[in-house]
Design a protein around this motif. Structure first.
Motif, mmCIF file in Angstrom:
data_model
loop_
_atom_site.group_PDB
_atom_site.id
_atom_site.type_symbol
_atom_site.label_atom_id
_atom_site.label_comp_id
_atom_site.label_asym_id
_atom_site.label_seq_id
_atom_site.Cartn_x
_atom_site.Cartn_y
_atom_site.Cartn_z
ATOM 1 N N SER A 29 0.846 -1.184 0.000
ATOM 2 C CA SER A 29 0.000 0.000 0.000
ATOM 3 C C SER A 29 0.889 1.244 0.000
ATOM 4 N N ARG A 30 0.298 2.358 -0.381
ATOM 5 C CA ARG A 30 1.065 3.607 -0.397
ATOM 6 C C ARG A 30 1.537 3.982 0.989
ATOM 7 N N ARG A 31 0.770 3.632 1.978
ATOM 8 C CA ARG A 31 1.162 3.908 3.365
ATOM 9 C C ARG A 31 2.469 3.203 3.695
ATOM 10 N N ILE A 36 8.591 3.060 4.006
ATOM 11 C CA ILE A 36 9.893 2.638 3.484
ATOM 12 C C ILE A 36 10.726 3.858 3.113
ATOM 13 N N VAL A 37 10.098 4.827 2.444
ATOM 14 C CA VAL A 37 10.807 6.061 2.091
ATOM 15 C C VAL A 37 11.284 6.766 3.348
ATOM 16 N N GLU A 38 10.435 6.832 4.350
ATOM 17 C CA GLU A 38 10.797 7.486 5.602
ATOM 18 C C GLU A 38 11.969 6.779 6.271
ATOM 19 N N ALA A 39 11.910 5.457 6.326
ATOM 20 C CA ALA A 39 12.944 4.699 7.030
ATOM 21 C C ALA A 39 14.273 4.711 6.287
ATOM 22 N N CYS A 40 14.238 4.588 4.984
ATOM 23 C CA CYS A 40 15.483 4.468 4.223
ATOM 24 C C CYS A 40 16.023 5.805 3.753
ATOM 25 N N VAL A 41 15.192 6.556 3.079
ATOM 26 C CA VAL A 41 15.663 7.750 2.396
ATOM 27 C C VAL A 41 15.719 8.953 3.326
ATOM 28 N N TYR A 70 8.231 11.433 -1.826
ATOM 29 C CA TYR A 70 6.886 11.059 -1.377
ATOM 30 C C TYR A 70 5.868 11.203 -2.511
ATOM 31 N N ARG A 71 6.042 12.192 -3.366
ATOM 32 C CA ARG A 71 5.101 12.347 -4.490
ATOM 33 C C ARG A 71 5.196 11.170 -5.445
ATOM 34 N N TYR A 72 6.352 10.548 -5.529
ATOM 35 C CA TYR A 72 6.491 9.355 -6.359
ATOM 36 C C TYR A 72 5.617 8.233 -5.843
ATOM 37 N N VAL A 73 5.577 8.098 -4.510
ATOM 38 C CA VAL A 73 4.787 7.025 -3.880
ATOM 39 C C VAL A 73 3.324 7.349 -4.119
#
Length: 73
Positions: A29-31, A36-41, A70-73
């Protein structure tokens, strides 16, 4: 834009490229993709081995870059 912020963004761009490629092939899901973006990037961008104070303009430029992720997600 400060030199330090540019350097952080450049270092984290390689990590983002790997994460972005992985996000294409997984069915989450996007959530969860955002987590994942928050944790890694985002954590790779903001936290480093050294602890330093950041200028507000540097924080804003890094935030703009994270918002693009985030806009990519």
């Amino acid at each position: 834009v400060g030199g330090e912020a540019d350097a952080r963004i450049k270092r984290t761009s390689g990590l983002w490229a790997k994460v972005k490629e992985s996000l294409k092939s997984i069915r989450l899901s996007r959530r969860w993709q955002a987590k994942i973006v928050e944790a890694c990037v985002e954590s790779g961008l903001v936290f480093e081995c050294q602890v330093r104070a950041l200028w507000m303009r540097d924080v804003k430029s890094m935030q703009k870059w994270v918002d693009k992720c985030y806009r990519y997600v």
